[in-house]
Design a protein around this motif. Sequence first.
Motif, PDB file in Angstrom:
ATOM      1  N   ALA A  70       0.831  -1.207   0.000  1.00 36.62           N
ATOM      2  CA  ALA A  70       0.000   0.000   0.000  1.00 36.62           C
ATOM      3  C   ALA A  70       0.869   1.262   0.000  1.00 36.62           C
ATOM      4  O   ALA A  70       2.064   1.216   0.270  1.00 36.62           O
ATOM      5  CB  ALA A  70      -0.912   0.002   1.221  1.00 36.62           C
ATOM      6  N   HIS A  71       0.243   2.390  -0.317  1.00 35.20           N
ATOM      7  CA  HIS A  71       0.874   3.716  -0.243  1.00 35.20           C
ATOM      8  C   HIS A  71       2.139   3.817  -1.086  1.00 35.20           C
ATOM      9  O   HIS A  71       3.110   4.478  -0.709  1.00 35.20           O
ATOM     10  CB  HIS A  71       1.207   4.080   1.211  1.00 35.20           C
ATOM     11  N   ARG A  72       2.135   3.172  -2.239  1.00 33.36           N
ATOM     12  CA  ARG A  72       3.317   3.212  -3.095  1.00 33.36           C
ATOM     13  C   ARG A  72       3.225   4.356  -4.091  1.00 33.36           C
ATOM     14  O   ARG A  72       2.234   4.526  -4.779  1.00 33.36           O
ATOM     15  CB  ARG A  72       3.492   1.893  -3.830  1.00 33.36           C
ATOM     16  N   SER A  73       4.291   5.108  -4.194  1.00 34.49           N
ATOM     17  CA  SER A  73       4.345   6.186  -5.167  1.00 34.49           C
ATOM     18  C   SER A  73       4.827   5.655  -6.517  1.00 34.49           C
ATOM     19  O   SER A  73       5.182   4.480  -6.655  1.00 34.49           O
ATOM     20  CB  SER A  73       5.313   7.274  -4.688  1.00 34.49           C
ATOM     21  N   PHE A  74       4.861   6.535  -7.474  1.00 36.24           N
ATOM     22  CA  PHE A  74       5.365   6.217  -8.813  1.00 36.24           C
ATOM     23  C   PHE A  74       6.752   5.579  -8.741  1.00 36.24           C
ATOM     24  O   PHE A  74       7.064   4.641  -9.486  1.00 36.24           O
ATOM     25  CB  PHE A  74       5.415   7.509  -9.640  1.00 36.24           C
ATOM     26  N   TYR A  75       7.595   6.069  -7.843  1.00 39.41           N
ATOM     27  CA  TYR A  75       8.977   5.609  -7.775  1.00 39.41           C
ATOM     28  C   TYR A  75       9.104   4.143  -7.365  1.00 39.41           C
ATOM     29  O   TYR A  75      10.092   3.488  -7.699  1.00 39.41           O
ATOM     30  CB  TYR A  75       9.772   6.455  -6.774  1.00 39.41           C
ATOM     31  N   TYR A  76       8.130   3.635  -6.631  1.00 41.94           N
ATOM     32  CA  TYR A  76       8.268   2.304  -6.045  1.00 41.94           C
ATOM     33  C   TYR A  76       7.282   1.287  -6.581  1.00 41.94           C
ATOM     34  O   TYR A  76       7.153   0.200  -6.027  1.00 41.94           O
ATOM     35  CB  TYR A  76       8.165   2.398  -4.512  1.00 41.94           C
ATOM     36  N   GLN A  77       6.611   1.614  -7.686  1.00 41.12           N
ATOM     37  CA  GLN A  77       5.768   0.625  -8.322  1.00 41.12           C
ATOM     38  C   GLN A  77       6.652  -0.525  -8.829  1.00 41.12           C
ATOM     39  O   GLN A  77       7.618  -0.319  -9.549  1.00 41.12           O
ATOM     40  CB  GLN A  77       5.007   1.250  -9.498  1.00 41.12           C
ATOM     41  N   GLY A  78       6.327  -1.749  -8.406  1.00 47.07           N
ATOM     42  CA  GLY A  78       7.094  -2.904  -8.846  1.00 47.07           C
ATOM     43  C   GLY A  78       8.335  -3.193  -8.032  1.00 47.07           C
ATOM     44  O   GLY A  78       9.037  -4.181  -8.301  1.00 47.07           O
ATOM     45  N   ALA A  79       8.638  -2.356  -7.031  1.00 44.85           N
ATOM     46  CA  ALA A  79       9.814  -2.612  -6.193  1.00 44.85           C
ATOM     47  C   ALA A  79       9.550  -3.809  -5.275  1.00 44.85           C
ATOM     48  O   ALA A  79       8.397  -4.133  -4.964  1.00 44.85           O
ATOM     49  CB  ALA A  79      10.123  -1.381  -5.349  1.00 44.85           C
ATOM     50  N   PRO A  80      10.591  -4.495  -4.834  1.00 38.50           N
ATOM     51  CA  PRO A  80      10.399  -5.641  -3.929  1.00 38.50           C
ATOM     52  C   PRO A  80       9.704  -5.220  -2.638  1.00 38.50           C
ATOM     53  O   PRO A  80       9.833  -4.067  -2.194  1.00 38.50           O
ATOM     54  CB  PRO A  80      11.833  -6.112  -3.649  1.00 38.50           C
ATOM     55  N   GLU A  81       8.989  -6.146  -2.038  1.00 43.00           N
ATOM     56  CA  GLU A  81       8.336  -5.839  -0.773  1.00 43.00           C
ATOM     57  C   GLU A  81       9.375  -5.662   0.329  1.00 43.00           C
ATOM     58  O   GLU A  81      10.376  -6.384   0.376  1.00 43.00           O
ATOM     59  CB  GLU A  81       7.366  -6.967  -0.386  1.00 43.00           C
ATOM     60  N   PRO A  82       9.173  -4.685   1.223  1.00 46.05           N
ATOM     61  CA  PRO A  82      10.127  -4.487   2.323  1.00 46.05           C
ATOM     62  C   PRO A  82      10.069  -5.638   3.319  1.00 46.05           C
ATOM     63  O   PRO A  82       9.060  -6.339   3.424  1.00 46.05           O
ATOM     64  CB  PRO A  82       9.650  -3.181   2.964  1.00 46.05           C
TER      65      PRO A  82
END
Length: 226
Positions: A6-18
Amino acid sequence: MTWKTAHRSFYYQGAPEPEDPVLLPGKVALLVIDVQNTYLEQPDPVAEPERAAAWAPFHARMRGTVIPNVARLIGAFRARGLDVLFARIACQLHDGRDRSLSQRKPGWNNLLLPKDEHASQIVPELAPRGDEIVVTKTTDSALTGTNLRLILTNLGITHVVCTGIFTDQCVSSTVRSLADESFDVIVVSDACAAGSDALHDRELEVLNMIYASVMSSEELLGFLPG
């Protein structure tokens, strides 16, 4: 959808889950930011009907969601023997000459809050107890204008859980400062508020994954030690 997606910006779309945070006794603290009497005073609907209507959703969120969730988190931290700290906006001088520029510019943010007046005090529902630390700031960031960084370091804190108001102003400034000082930060989404839900949601997007992890109070409680 969980806090990891949730709360993902444009920069982190598709980034690995923390990864899950590892919150250890004596290493995690709760920080309650600027939940003060002045901000809970509602505009007079007769004298200022438009302003009262505009701020009604904020006051409903504060009373119905934010304050109850912050109180719940305070109770959980206290019950586990974890540190609870508070930050508030207040000036040392009655005329406010000691305020930073951001708190003296004309407009809504130009508030004169002498430190001993009722308006500058933390709301009774969340009042500090015993020797719980309260830092008084004349800046938006709770680190910039106080010795909070030194206090957290001396306490051995590595993870700071941030709650309070306003998400897009003092909470955001504090979160960014904490991140720059290499603290791990968690922002509790339903224990914060901005002037509007749109501003709140947008700022959570901006902060998430680079400056902080954003999660709900229920999700956070699942990670608390003890």
